[in-house]
Design an enzyme around this catalytic site. Sequence first.
Site, mmCIF file in Angstrom:
data_model
loop_
_atom_site.group_PDB
_atom_site.id
_atom_site.type_symbol
_atom_site.label_atom_id
_atom_site.label_comp_id
_atom_site.label_asym_id
_atom_site.label_seq_id
_atom_site.Cartn_x
_atom_site.Cartn_y
_atom_site.Cartn_z
ATOM 1 N N GLY A 212 -7.290 3.013 1.449
ATOM 2 C CA GLY A 212 -7.671 2.740 2.840
ATOM 3 C C GLY A 212 -7.917 1.264 3.039
ATOM 4 N N ASN A 213 -8.539 0.913 4.143
ATOM 5 C CA ASN A 213 -8.882 -0.497 4.375
ATOM 6 C C ASN A 213 -10.181 -0.569 5.177
ATOM 7 O OD1 ASN A 213 -8.224 -0.667 7.323
ATOM 8 N ND2 ASN A 213 -6.199 -0.095 6.551
ATOM 9 N N HIS A 214 -10.652 -1.798 5.397
ATOM 10 C CA HIS A 214 -11.985 -1.991 5.977
ATOM 11 C C HIS A 214 -12.015 -1.957 7.512
ATOM 12 C CE1 HIS A 214 -14.022 -2.677 2.262
ATOM 13 N NE2 HIS A 214 -13.202 -3.657 1.922
ATOM 14 N N ALA A 280 -5.101 -0.448 11.958
ATOM 15 C CA ALA A 280 -4.716 -1.124 10.715
ATOM 16 C C ALA A 280 -4.091 -0.043 9.825
ATOM 17 C CB ALA A 280 -5.944 -1.736 10.054
#
Length: 403
Positions: A212-214, A280
């Site tokens: 995943g990402n932030h 994102a």
Amino acid sequence: MSVLSGKKIILGISGGIAAYKTASLVRLFIKAGAQVRVIMTPAAKDFVTPLTLSTLSKNPVNSSFYNEEDENAVWNNHVELALWADLFLIAPATANTLSKMVSGSADNLLIATYLSAKCPVYFAPAMDLDMYRHPSTLTAFEKLSAYGNIMIPAESGELASGLSGEGRMAEPENIVAFIEKHLEDALPLRGKKILVTAGPTYEAIDPVRFIGNHSSGKMGYDIAIAAANEGAEVILVSGPTHLQLKHDNVKLLRVTSAEEMYNACHEYFANVDVAIAAAAVADYRPKTVASQKIKKADAEFTIALEKTKDILASLGEAKQQQFLVGFALETENEKENARLKIKRKNLDLIVLNSLNDQGAGFGKPTNKVTFIDKDFNEEDKELKAKEAVAKDIIDKIKAHYNV
Ligand code: CTP
């Protein structure tokens, strides 16, 4: 959220028995998130007390040119009051007050304020049925409407005189619903459908792990709210975030992976006017997803990745009449890369945020963006809260539609 939320409302009360219902009216406005200031004609005070209304509105009630509450103030400035308001409601509007509104006879604070108002003015007549039908009353309705005021028609029913018929002030709930609908219909993006993507995507490795990402999703959620507040019907396709959103104009679809986001977007894209890709999205995902939790065994572990579908590029390919907005997060050759992305993904507008700008990007409440349109016109914006950036983006959409 009501369209009245945050609105500044002046409630002007004139002297009729329906004035007793204005206590409920104030309550409903406050409940909808509005600020209310009450002006009463001297006669209105015979029907409902200023104390009731100031308690409910949490503001002093004014009824004369002199400020009785504040011995230092010389007078109640009707111009200041009028300019404070986003909207003005006169309820009940008696035959006497209506006739003064028509003639401009400013012998009380309510009419003087009305004459100074630049905001939309609504009036809810209340009188006995023969007064309501009298040619002079009908002429007043016509003239006031021609002046640009908005009439909230009286309802039929039992009247204070004992007669039954038209002339009863619209019920407070109906007055509020009338004003809400009127304001909503006038919103610039009314009738437009906008698809927004937000947040990260999670790409499963096994039943308990993911890539995943932030991304917090805040930018996309703020865009959805800004568009909805301007009257658009919004479909918000959101990856996993902790954010909540409840708005009558927003349909929130929660997804997890890029594939799910892709499918959700294509389900709606053909029928929207605008799509804004603020998510994102993971660019890669594990080639295979283990059906059981992967046990640690070797000292090193490698996951083979494959590209996810580029949602924005696929919308660019499917594009007909839609206005398509993408984001670009760049660290070098920012503008050149953004221009290439506009062409590659067939965009109408790109919102470029550079990680070189302090305060911009993931997990921050602020963002600093540059708009670049499909003709490569550039507009650099200053660092501002994401809510304000969202408003700037929606202003671009409004400019596109000349609204
Ligand atoms: N985007 C998307 N689907 C993907 C990847 C990105 O819809 N699989 C969208 C993002 O929502 C954003 C835009 O594409 O609006 C730009 O994404 P970005 O990651 O900056 O650029 P990429 O196109 O992925 O190119 P690169 O990673 O080479 O910069």
